[in-house]
Design an enzyme around this catalytic site. Sequence first.
Site, PDB file in Angstrom:
ATOM      1  N   HIS A 127       0.826  -1.203   0.000  1.00 43.42           N
ATOM      2  CA  HIS A 127       0.000   0.000   0.000  1.00 43.42           C
ATOM      3  C   HIS A 127       0.866   1.260   0.000  1.00 43.42           C
ATOM      4  O   HIS A 127       0.643   2.181  -0.794  1.00 43.42           O
ATOM      5  CB  HIS A 127      -0.936   0.001   1.213  1.00 43.42           C
ATOM      6  CG  HIS A 127      -1.698   1.281   1.393  1.00 43.42           C
ATOM      7  ND1 HIS A 127      -2.692   1.678   0.512  1.00 43.42           N
ATOM      8  CD2 HIS A 127      -1.597   2.276   2.320  1.00 43.42           C
ATOM      9  CE1 HIS A 127      -3.172   2.858   0.915  1.00 43.42           C
ATOM     10  NE2 HIS A 127      -2.527   3.235   2.003  1.00 43.42           N
ATOM     11  N   ARG A 136       3.754  10.705  -5.410  1.00 42.28           N
ATOM     12  CA  ARG A 136       5.087  11.277  -5.669  1.00 42.28           C
ATOM     13  C   ARG A 136       5.721  10.530  -6.838  1.00 42.28           C
ATOM     14  O   ARG A 136       6.698   9.779  -6.662  1.00 42.28           O
ATOM     15  CB  ARG A 136       5.990  11.136  -4.422  1.00 42.28           C
ATOM     16  CG  ARG A 136       5.506  11.846  -3.169  1.00 42.28           C
ATOM     17  CD  ARG A 136       6.497  11.637  -2.022  1.00 42.28           C
ATOM     18  NE  ARG A 136       6.803  10.226  -1.814  1.00 42.28           N
ATOM     19  CZ  ARG A 136       6.066   9.381  -1.082  1.00 42.28           C
ATOM     20  NH1 ARG A 136       4.988   9.832  -0.470  1.00 42.28           N
ATOM     21  NH2 ARG A 136       6.397   8.112  -0.976  1.00 42.28           N
ATOM     22  N   GLU A 195     -10.689   2.169   3.167  1.00 44.14           N
ATOM     23  CA  GLU A 195      -9.390   1.546   3.424  1.00 44.14           C
ATOM     24  C   GLU A 195      -9.634   0.279   4.220  1.00 44.14           C
ATOM     25  O   GLU A 195     -10.253   0.318   5.286  1.00 44.14           O
ATOM     26  CB  GLU A 195      -8.447   2.500   4.174  1.00 44.14           C
ATOM     27  CG  GLU A 195      -7.988   3.658   3.302  1.00 44.14           C
ATOM     28  CD  GLU A 195      -6.825   4.449   3.895  1.00 44.14           C
ATOM     29  OE1 GLU A 195      -6.725   4.513   5.134  1.00 44.14           O
ATOM     30  OE2 GLU A 195      -6.029   4.998   3.107  1.00 44.14           O
ATOM     31  N   GLU A 197      -8.676  -2.349   6.638  1.00 42.77           N
ATOM     32  CA  GLU A 197      -7.694  -2.413   7.724  1.00 42.77           C
ATOM     33  C   GLU A 197      -8.142  -3.394   8.808  1.00 42.77           C
ATOM     34  O   GLU A 197      -9.308  -3.752   8.905  1.00 42.77           O
ATOM     35  CB  GLU A 197      -7.520  -1.024   8.375  1.00 42.77           C
ATOM     36  CG  GLU A 197      -7.119   0.056   7.385  1.00 42.77           C
ATOM     37  CD  GLU A 197      -6.569   1.317   8.046  1.00 42.77           C
ATOM     38  OE1 GLU A 197      -6.130   1.243   9.207  1.00 42.77           O
ATOM     39  OE2 GLU A 197      -6.597   2.369   7.391  1.00 42.77           O
ATOM     40  N   ASP A 229     -11.390   2.516   7.201  1.00 43.44           N
ATOM     41  CA  ASP A 229     -10.951   3.895   7.441  1.00 43.44           C
ATOM     42  C   ASP A 229     -11.316   4.743   6.221  1.00 43.44           C
ATOM     43  O   ASP A 229     -10.503   4.962   5.326  1.00 43.44           O
ATOM     44  CB  ASP A 229      -9.437   3.888   7.679  1.00 43.44           C
ATOM     45  CG  ASP A 229      -8.920   5.238   8.123  1.00 43.44           C
ATOM     46  OD1 ASP A 229      -9.718   6.040   8.639  1.00 43.44           O
ATOM     47  OD2 ASP A 229      -7.712   5.489   7.955  1.00 43.44           O
ATOM     48  N   GLN A 236      -7.250  14.810   1.263  1.00 43.39           N
ATOM     49  CA  GLN A 236      -5.986  14.277   1.796  1.00 43.39           C
ATOM     50  C   GLN A 236      -4.784  14.775   0.998  1.00 43.39           C
ATOM     51  O   GLN A 236      -3.772  15.193   1.554  1.00 43.39           O
ATOM     52  CB  GLN A 236      -6.040  12.740   1.767  1.00 43.39           C
ATOM     53  CG  GLN A 236      -4.802  12.048   2.314  1.00 43.39           C
ATOM     54  CD  GLN A 236      -4.847  10.527   2.118  1.00 43.39           C
ATOM     55  OE1 GLN A 236      -5.833   9.973   1.653  1.00 43.39           O
ATOM     56  NE2 GLN A 236      -3.773   9.850   2.466  1.00 43.39           N
TER      57      GLN A 236
HETATM   58 CA    CA Z   1      -5.838   4.450   7.177  1.00 40.42          CA
END
Ligand code: CA
Length: 409
Positions: A127, A136, A195, A197, A229, A236
Amino acid sequence: MWLHIPEDSDFSIHNLPYGIFCPPGSQQPRAGIAVGDHIIDLLAAADTGMFGKRRFFAGIFAQPVLNDFIALGKPVTGKIRKKVQAWLKMPERPANADIILCDRISSAMMMPVRIPNYTDFYSSMEHASNVGKMFRPDGNPLLPNWKWIPVGYHGRASSIVVSGTPVRRPSGQILLPGGNPDTPVYSKSRQMDFELEMAFIIGKESSLGEPVPIEKAEEYIFGLVLFNDWSARDIQRWEYVPLGPFLGKNFGSSVSPWIIPTEALRPFLVKGPKQNPAPLDYLKTSGKKHYDIHLEVAVKPQGGSETVVSRSNTKYLYWSMAQQLAHHTVNGCNLQVGDMLASGTISGPVAGSYGSMLELSWAGKQPVPLEDGSTRTFLQDGDTVVMRAWSSDGEVRVGFGEVSGTLLP
Ligand code: CA
């Protein structure tokens, strides 16, 4: 066994997860244990004297959260678990079964714990690499610290909700595609994501100023829950430099209602990926510290049927929960009972195992097909996200049930 448990049930006699529920027709939350299609009403069981100290345990199990029960510690909670197992293994249906068993399907599930603090890690190398490549594109996908530190941030406990609670699409500052890259607009998020998790719940308090050594870390973990999540990628992306996630994350996270105690997951411990470079001494472990837990995510459009969009496994995590916990406390930061520490998105090595829409659609470039013929890059209003998790060795099955939530406009 006198109680019928469907063979494919997540809630086998080997599992016995804890939750807070309201039985059909009752408004009084209490503690329970899931077994097959039933819930063992621990308040009712304590009232019959099943655990001894009748008044004490009735008081503990009548509370609307499990914190005080969890704080009793594994020597006590483990005994309760064994008593329940013995009761289920009685040769004949016990006389008190009618007052202790409730129908699980028609019971309402509540938040199982009061969460004093919530921390979110970033422990999946797949991830972190995928996000690095997208956010990036010109740099190394993994930042230099990633293989040395279980990277994490302090999240917001107030907005964690139990499965079934809808989540509203947040508004905030975003950059418009093709717009000025230095000037945001205020808008509803256009890049809503989940997300996948796994979170663990702290079962034992640690003292301020005293690190928890890694060999003792597991004593501090009570159990695990599935964790979605919810994330607003456009908010973000604009806000995260230099201090990390903030409003793109803290508007909502969903947890599964049943806490799987670590005892139930012990048969599914496995070795994690080889860590290179070798971690610093305070993060060094040996043996089986990772869990082999199958994970899946389904997206269900409003009025439609669901499509499984991802299949992953907690064994792909680079950093174990013990390492996360040891790192979290190495500076003396103290843990409190009920604290929730989440793994970060759990992506596997191949495309169908990625744990977010950001990765599955590769930042919106590769739409994900759904069974109704539509596609998704990010989530649409009315979409329900359902996550499931289970471990199985062919005979013993220990599952989490599900965490689901619908995205509202
Ligand atoms: Ca998270």
